[in-house]
Design an enzyme around this catalytic site. Structure first.
Site, PDB file in Angstrom:
ATOM      1  N   GLY A  40     -77.970  39.556 -21.293  1.00 65.09           N
ATOM      2  CA  GLY A  40     -77.439  39.258 -22.623  1.00 65.09           C
ATOM      3  C   GLY A  40     -78.457  39.583 -23.693  1.00 65.09           C
ATOM      4  O   GLY A  40     -79.650  39.276 -23.552  1.00 65.09           O
ATOM      5  N   GLY A  42     -77.615  39.048 -27.172  1.00 65.17           N
ATOM      6  CA  GLY A  42     -77.218  38.432 -28.431  1.00 65.17           C
ATOM      7  C   GLY A  42     -78.412  37.712 -29.031  1.00 65.17           C
ATOM      8  O   GLY A  42     -79.563  37.955 -28.644  1.00 65.17           O
ATOM      9  N   GLY A  45     -80.484  36.061 -26.169  1.00 63.17           N
ATOM     10  CA  GLY A  45     -81.137  36.975 -25.239  1.00 63.17           C
ATOM     11  C   GLY A  45     -82.164  37.875 -25.902  1.00 63.17           C
ATOM     12  O   GLY A  45     -83.269  38.073 -25.380  1.00 63.17           O
ATOM     13  N   SER A 284     -62.590  32.637 -43.575  1.00 61.33           N
ATOM     14  CA  SER A 284     -63.508  31.529 -43.837  1.00 61.33           C
ATOM     15  C   SER A 284     -62.771  30.254 -44.231  1.00 61.33           C
ATOM     16  O   SER A 284     -61.818  30.261 -45.002  1.00 61.33           O
ATOM     17  CB  SER A 284     -64.495  31.906 -44.924  1.00 61.33           C
ATOM     18  OG  SER A 284     -65.238  30.776 -45.281  1.00 61.33           O
ATOM     19  N   ARG A 330     -61.588  20.150 -39.284  1.00 58.01           N
ATOM     20  CA  ARG A 330     -61.110  21.284 -38.484  1.00 58.01           C
ATOM     21  C   ARG A 330     -60.109  20.913 -37.409  1.00 58.01           C
ATOM     22  O   ARG A 330     -59.040  21.506 -37.303  1.00 58.01           O
ATOM     23  CB  ARG A 330     -62.292  21.950 -37.764  1.00 58.01           C
ATOM     24  CG  ARG A 330     -62.936  23.052 -38.540  1.00 58.01           C
ATOM     25  CD  ARG A 330     -63.973  23.749 -37.683  1.00 58.01           C
ATOM     26  NE  ARG A 330     -64.744  24.660 -38.532  1.00 58.01           N
ATOM     27  CZ  ARG A 330     -65.691  25.475 -38.095  1.00 58.01           C
ATOM     28  NH1 ARG A 330     -66.018  25.471 -36.814  1.00 58.01           N
ATOM     29  NH2 ARG A 330     -66.328  26.267 -38.927  1.00 58.01           N
TER      30      ARG A 330
HETATM   31  C1  LIG Z   1     -66.000  35.511 -35.628  1.00 59.12           C
HETATM   32  C2  LIG Z   1     -67.136  34.557 -35.366  1.00 59.12           C
HETATM   33  C3  LIG Z   1     -67.864  34.040 -36.430  1.00 59.12           C
HETATM   34  C4  LIG Z   1     -68.924  33.160 -36.197  1.00 59.12           C
HETATM   35  N1  LIG Z   1     -69.642  32.691 -37.272  1.00 59.12           N
HETATM   36  C5  LIG Z   1     -70.691  31.860 -37.050  1.00 59.12           C
HETATM   37  C6  LIG Z   1     -71.501  31.405 -38.144  1.00 59.12           C
HETATM   38  O1  LIG Z   1     -71.262  31.732 -39.303  1.00 59.12           O
HETATM   39  N2  LIG Z   1     -72.556  30.592 -37.875  1.00 59.12           N
HETATM   40  C7  LIG Z   1     -72.862  30.212 -36.601  1.00 59.12           C
HETATM   41  O2  LIG Z   1     -73.847  29.502 -36.432  1.00 59.12           O
HETATM   42  N3  LIG Z   1     -72.130  30.644 -35.561  1.00 59.12           N
HETATM   43  C8  LIG Z   1     -71.053  31.442 -35.744  1.00 59.12           C
HETATM   44  N4  LIG Z   1     -70.308  31.879 -34.667  1.00 59.12           N
HETATM   45  C9  LIG Z   1     -70.752  31.552 -33.300  1.00 59.12           C
HETATM   46  C10 LIG Z   1     -71.937  32.433 -32.887  1.00 59.12           C
HETATM   47  O3  LIG Z   1     -71.798  33.712 -33.430  1.00 59.12           O
HETATM   48  C11 LIG Z   1     -72.088  32.575 -31.370  1.00 59.12           C
HETATM   49  O4  LIG Z   1     -71.963  31.349 -30.756  1.00 59.12           O
HETATM   50  C12 LIG Z   1     -73.464  33.132 -31.016  1.00 59.12           C
HETATM   51  O5  LIG Z   1     -73.732  34.279 -31.758  1.00 59.12           O
HETATM   52  C13 LIG Z   1     -73.575  33.421 -29.529  1.00 59.12           C
HETATM   53  O6  LIG Z   1     -74.805  34.079 -29.271  1.00 59.12           O
HETATM   54  P1  LIG Z   1     -75.306  34.342 -27.798  1.00 59.12           P
HETATM   55  O7  LIG Z   1     -76.613  35.019 -27.905  1.00 59.12           O
HETATM   56  O8  LIG Z   1     -75.249  33.096 -27.026  1.00 59.12           O
HETATM   57  O9  LIG Z   1     -74.205  35.303 -27.145  1.00 59.12           O
HETATM   58  P2  LIG Z   1     -73.585  36.713 -27.600  1.00 59.12           P
HETATM   59  O10 LIG Z   1     -74.053  37.156 -28.915  1.00 59.12           O
HETATM   60  O11 LIG Z   1     -72.115  36.606 -27.367  1.00 59.12           O
HETATM   61  O12 LIG Z   1     -74.196  37.729 -26.565  1.00 59.12           O
HETATM   62  C14 LIG Z   1     -73.795  37.801 -25.239  1.00 59.12           C
HETATM   63  C15 LIG Z   1     -74.569  38.900 -24.571  1.00 59.12           C
HETATM   64  O13 LIG Z   1     -74.366  38.826 -23.184  1.00 59.12           O
HETATM   65  C16 LIG Z   1     -73.994  40.077 -22.667  1.00 59.12           C
HETATM   66  N5  LIG Z   1     -73.129  39.836 -21.522  1.00 59.12           N
HETATM   67  C17 LIG Z   1     -72.083  38.997 -21.427  1.00 59.12           C
HETATM   68  N6  LIG Z   1     -71.584  39.011 -20.190  1.00 59.12           N
HETATM   69  C18 LIG Z   1     -72.319  39.881 -19.480  1.00 59.12           C
HETATM   70  C19 LIG Z   1     -72.291  40.326 -18.125  1.00 59.12           C
HETATM   71  N7  LIG Z   1     -71.426  39.856 -17.246  1.00 59.12           N
HETATM   72  N8  LIG Z   1     -73.203  41.259 -17.754  1.00 59.12           N
HETATM   73  C20 LIG Z   1     -74.112  41.745 -18.627  1.00 59.12           C
HETATM   74  N9  LIG Z   1     -74.192  41.326 -19.891  1.00 59.12           N
HETATM   75  C21 LIG Z   1     -73.304  40.408 -20.320  1.00 59.12           C
HETATM   76  C22 LIG Z   1     -73.346  40.812 -23.793  1.00 59.12           C
HETATM   77  O14 LIG Z   1     -73.474  42.196 -23.572  1.00 59.12           O
HETATM   78  C23 LIG Z   1     -74.181  40.319 -24.961  1.00 59.12           C
HETATM   79  O15 LIG Z   1     -75.346  41.108 -25.059  1.00 59.12           O
HETATM   80  C24 LIG Z   1     -69.241  32.766 -34.885  1.00 59.12           C
HETATM   81  C25 LIG Z   1     -68.508  33.276 -33.817  1.00 59.12           C
HETATM   82  C26 LIG Z   1     -67.453  34.144 -34.050  1.00 59.12           C
HETATM   83  C27 LIG Z   1     -66.672  34.643 -32.861  1.00 59.12           C
END
Ligand SMILES: Cc1cc2nc3c(=O)[nH]c(=O)nc-3n(C[C@H](O)[C@H](O)[C@H](O)COP(=O)(O)OP(=O)(O)OC[C@H]3O[C@@H](n4cnc5c(N)ncnc54)[C@H](O)[C@@H]3O)c2cc1C
Ligand code: FES
Lengths: 637, 247
Positions: A40, A42, A45, A284, A330
């Site tokens: 990951g 994101g 990660g 929003s 919400r």
């Molecule tokens: C539309 C939207 C708006 C949002 N707005 C906000 C906001 O304003 N403020 C806030 O705080 N939060 C917000 N959130 C929530 C927030 O964006 C997410 O919870 C957060 O970014 C998740 O980050 P992460 O690093 O955990 O995962 P992600 O960013 O989802 O990254 C997941 C990573 O894992 C990888 N991956 C997944 N499965 C596999 C696999 N099986 N094999 C290999 N790689 C894999 C993907 O390639 C990716 O790189 C929002 C969410 C959405 C959907």
């Protein structure tokens, strides 16, 4: 089996400092002997990858997109919280901590949340140093805005693209380490299994999504930062590729899955417009400041909104919640919208939508004032729906948005499987039963920049580097299992597409385990999901071969996991016989329709242990001890 | 509405590839362009034919994954949007739509409409960052930044790395992509310290990756879904001259 959260003792405010001092260190020269796998890229990660590589560890990183920069964090709009108190409006680490615990309906672990609030300020410093262009005032200093669940302005933002800018900051720091050769990056590579050797996580099985090659990678520790599982519902605001596969495979290898039923449904999204719909778009929440929500009093009313006279409109939020009106919280807004639609008052072709009307606000303030406040949102709405919200009300409907549940982790973010760390939305995290806006970005970066770099070192200091090799039988067995599963998927050669099955599952989950849940419905879902799963394995059609880029095969693997995981989600919802945050059990509500917690029976984390394909999973408890805040009923009146 | 699609099909990198005609029937005008392709793909699968492969993820114009040449224009002819934000109401019954992948030497086709854009990542890896390691940085408000500079940096930072600029350019140049990152970081005090090395490294990598030169056609700006201005190319050129002169 007791679940030890390993919370350090001592006063809340001193726990993290004390713990950091007590954790073992690894000599800088020895760090490069340790390899860490991070799945990951994101916020969680990428920030962990950059920070660990900077410390000197060898890092291997994986993502399913073509570039680490495209992880779904990129789509977050609103902002990121921190307790900087720049506006001098009374914020503090304690207040951010308290708001988060309360927002989570008292179902989060105190010590973790406090640490999150403590490191929040350093995140903003780090991002600014990386060149993240946060919004600024004319003075040149950073600007803040307010968000739901808080009475202070503590949200930092970069226009409507906060997630994008934070992720690019982390991606750039991470890219620097790739350039320096400290990180080996594998894009378009999907993790399909976890490898466990002598009880410790030591590697993963992956599929190269271009060539189809299935291989194993070994390491001294594995980090999962693979995001949330909102796509179990098929339609959500998540990106199409978001999945539960990595977390679910780890669960099947022994990692506990905590609180899967805690899902967040956002009240203001653009409604579904047809069967072909592939995902939902968030609008929003701020729009509810000036928009009035209503439906026709008549069931099945097909008249255009302008032809429905005032006295035939039901402003149901204003009617039911006179003090909060359209700004009801919400979960309440979402549920109320569902209720009126279920009763047949929904608007739009599908009948699954309610009006969000700006006519009064435009009359009162003028079109220009509204344009200034919400212009970009109105523009986005018009682009998607082709309707002009200055002239007719918006149609909105709630949608699955975020998942608070995830793999169980202790204070060190390590799961019950030693060596397996889980960060970001993928862990069961700090948000309890409900997450406040702008806190997910904060948590992902806290985990990656400021928690894992310490806690992984402590774990590694106790293991011998390089002890796992991919030629060990555990690796070979795991790989063979995945090869066989892929063959099975390709071999069914049935009549229904993967998406058809995914949609069916989505309907069941949304209907029985969405905004309102009850025992009867959940039991139906628990019958229906295994049926869909059984049919999937008999009748799914996956064309092509493994040895090529095959998007149907990728999807099929993910949906196969959703079809198992969906059952766990419903089971958890069934067993949690209380309402809290995003988990609303119809049987457990106050007279006003608010969530009614049962602190005596359910003030705990439910952590599920996999017991094999034909056995029920076992529910373990981690009791939540509140030593610093008093449990109270959330009140928004 | 009913449409005729002419779609580029290519089995793998070495395959020659060809345009194949498909009928898209009963397309609803509320669908997005990618949802229209989903419908066509579901039909193909039912007929036992392999679906059309295309990159996509967020489906809301921010991840930069989708990358379709629609009737010869990157992301289609509507301004300021990505292919996933394009809706079928902009087409009419009976239209013939040509769908191709990005065409550029630096972006080889992997399959059908999917190309390899990893060259962009390698450009960033060579210098598109501020070398601030985690920890030990000053308070976020320690260095005020003039709002016009910070706003301009944000305009440049809006790039989603989709590659439409390269696909639109007759020379397949990556100047807008590189210029946006170089300018964003050069505009901010945090990025100024490494500005010379950064621009030299990024431009060198860009050349090594086989992107073409900029001969001022400005097709990139017209195609950019985030409407990033070519002024950032000019700014990068100034950065480059400044750095080269110092060497
Ligand atoms: C539309 C939207 C708006 C949002 N707005 C906000 C906001 O304003 N403020 C806030 O705080 N939060 C917000 N959130 C929530 C927030 O964006 C997410 O919870 C957060 O970014 C998740 O980050 P992460 O690093 O955990 O995962 P992600 O960013 O989802 O990254 C997941 C990573 O894992 C990888 N991956 C997944 N499965 C596999 C696999 N099986 N094999 C290999 N790689 C894999 C993907 O390639 C990716 O790189 C929002 C969410 C959405 C959907
Ligand atoms: S799919 Fe993300 S920008 Fe189009």
């Amino acid at each position: 089996m007791t679940l030890d959260p390993k919370v350090p003792d001592g006063p809340l405010a001193e726990k993290w400092d004390k713990h950091r001092f007590q954790m073992k260190l690894i000599n800088p020269a020895n760090k490069r002997k340790y390899k860490i796998i991070i799945v990951g890229t994101g916020l969680a990660g990428a920030s962990a990858g950059a920070s660990l590589a900077e410390l000197g560890y060898e890092v291997e990183s994986f993502c399913y997109q073509d570039s680490p920069r495209r992880a779904h964090s990129i789509a977050a709009q609103g902002g990121i919280n921190a307790a900087k108190n720049y506006p001098n409006d009374g914020d503090s680490i304690w207040r951010l901590f308290y708001d988060t615990v309360k927002g989570g309906d008292f179902r989060a672990r105190e010590a973790n949340v406090y640490r999150l609030a403590q490191v929040s300020n350093a995140i903003i410093d780090q991002c600014v140093a990386q060149g993240v262009p946060f919004a600024r005032e004319y003075s040149g200093y950073l600007d803040n805005r307010s968000f739901g669940g808080a009475q202070v302005s503590r949200t930092f933002y970069a226009r409507g693209q906060t997630g994008q800018q934070l992720l690019l900051g982390a991606y750039q720091a991470f890219s620097r380490q790739i350039g320096l050769g400290k990180v080996k990056m594998y894009p378009r590579t999907e993790m399909l299994d976890l490898v466990v050797v002598d009880g410790h996580a030591k590697g993963i099985v992956v599929r190269d999504m271009v060539t189809g090659q299935i291989r194993t990678h070994s390491a001294d520790a594995v980090v999962l930062a693979t995001g949330g599982y909102g796509n179990a519902f098929y339609l959500s605001t998540n990106a199409k590729g978001c999945n539960v596969t990595a977390a679910y495979r780890a669960y099947k290898k022994g990692a506990f899955f905590a609180n899967p039923c805690y899902t967040q449904i956002h009240p203001t999204c653009i409604p579904v417009s047809g069967d072909y719909q592939s995902k939902l778009t968030l609008m929003s929440e701020s729009l509810r400041n000036d928009g009035r929500i209503w439906v026709s009093k008549k069931k099945g009313d097909k008249r255009p909104p302008a032809q429905i006279p005032e006295e035939e409109r039901d402003y149901y939020l204003e009617r039911k919640y006179p003090s909060f009106g359209n700004l009801a919280p919400r979960d309440i807004s979402s549920r109320s919208a569902k209720e009126v639609c279920d009763e047949g008052h929904g608007v739009g072709e599908s009948g699954l939508g309610v009006y969000l009307d700006f006519a009064d606000a435009i009359k009162r303030l003028g079109e220009n004032a509204i344009r200034e406040k919400y212009g970009n949102l109105f523009h986005m709405y018009e682009k998607i729906t082709g309707e002009n919200p200055y002239q007719m009300p918006m149609r909105i409907y709630p949608a699955v948005h975020y998942t608070m549940g995830g793999l169980w982790v202790d204070y060190n973010l390590m799961s019950n499987l030693p060596g397996l760390f889980v960060a970001g939305e993928a862990n069961f995290s700090d948000h309890g039963a409900n997450r406040l806006g702008a806190s997910a970005l904060m948590q992902g970066l806290a985990d990656g920049y400021f928690v894992l770099p310490y806690t992984i070192g402590d774990y590694l200091s106790k293991v011998k580097p390089g002890s796992a090799k991919t030629d060990m039988p555990e690796f070979q067995d795991a790989k063979e299992e995945i090869v066989a599963k892929t063959k099975r998927l390709l071999g069914v050669k049935g009549k229904k597409t993967v998406d058809e099955f995914h949609r069916e599952l989505g309907h069941v989950l949304w209907g029985y385990c969405g905004m309102a849940r009850d025992e009867e419905g959940l039991k139906k879902a628990l019958v229906r999901i295994p049926e869909i799963r059984e049919e999937f394995w008999k009748n799914v059609c996956v064309l092509g071969s493994n040895e090529e880029l095959n998007q149907s095969l990728e999807k099929a693997g993910r949906v196969a996991d959703f079809l198992e995981f969906g059952e766990l989600l419903c089971l958890d919802a069934l067993e949690r016989r209380e309402s809290c945050g995003g988990h609303f059990r119809v049987e457990h509500q106050t007279e006003e329709g608010e969530a009614k917690r049962d602190d005596r029976k359910f003030c705990h984390v439910a952590a599920w242990e996999y017991k094999g394909p034909n056995a029920s999973p076992e529910r373990h408890k981690e009791e939540l001890k509140y030593e610093n805040v008093t449990l109270a009923t959330r009140s928004y009146k | 509405m009913n449409l005729t699609l002419k779609v580029w099909r290519q089995k793998h990198k070495e395959d020659q590839g060809l345009m194949v005609t498909y009928e898209a029937k009963d397309i609803n005008s509320h669908m997005s362009f990618l949802e229209m392709l989903d419908v066509v793909n579901e039909d193909l699968i039912k007929k036992g034919e392999e679906p059309i492969a295309f990159d996509h993820d967020c489906r809301e114009g921010i991840c930069g994954a989708c990358s379709l040449m629609i009737n010869g224009v990157p992301h289609g002819s509507e301004k300021g949007i990505t292919a996933c934000q394009l809706h079928m109401r902009h087409f009419k019954d009976g239209d013939v739509i040509y769908i191709e992948p990005w065409r550029a030497r630096a972006f080889p086709v992997i399959k059908d409409l999917i190309v390899d854009r990893s060259a962009f990542d390698r450009i960033i890896q060579s210098g598109g960052f501020v070398s601030a390691t985690t920890g030990g940085v000053p308070d976020a408000n320690a260095i005020p930044i003039a709002k016009p500079d910070s706003d301009s940096a944000m305009d440049a930072a809006a790039c989603i790395g989709c590659g439409a600029c390269v696909a639109a350019c007759p020379n397949a140049s990556a100047m807008l992509f590189v210029g946006a990152k170089v300018s964003q970081l050069a505009l901010l005090p945090q990025g100024k310290i490494e500005r010379e090395q950064r621009v030299l490294n990024m431009v060198r990598t860009m050349d090594e990756e086989n992107f073409g030169n900029c001969t001022n056609h400005f097709e990139c700006e017209a195609a950019c879904p985030k409407e990033i201005s070519v002024q950032y190319i000019a700014q990068m050129n100034r950065e480059y001259l400044r750095a080269a002169a110092k060497q």
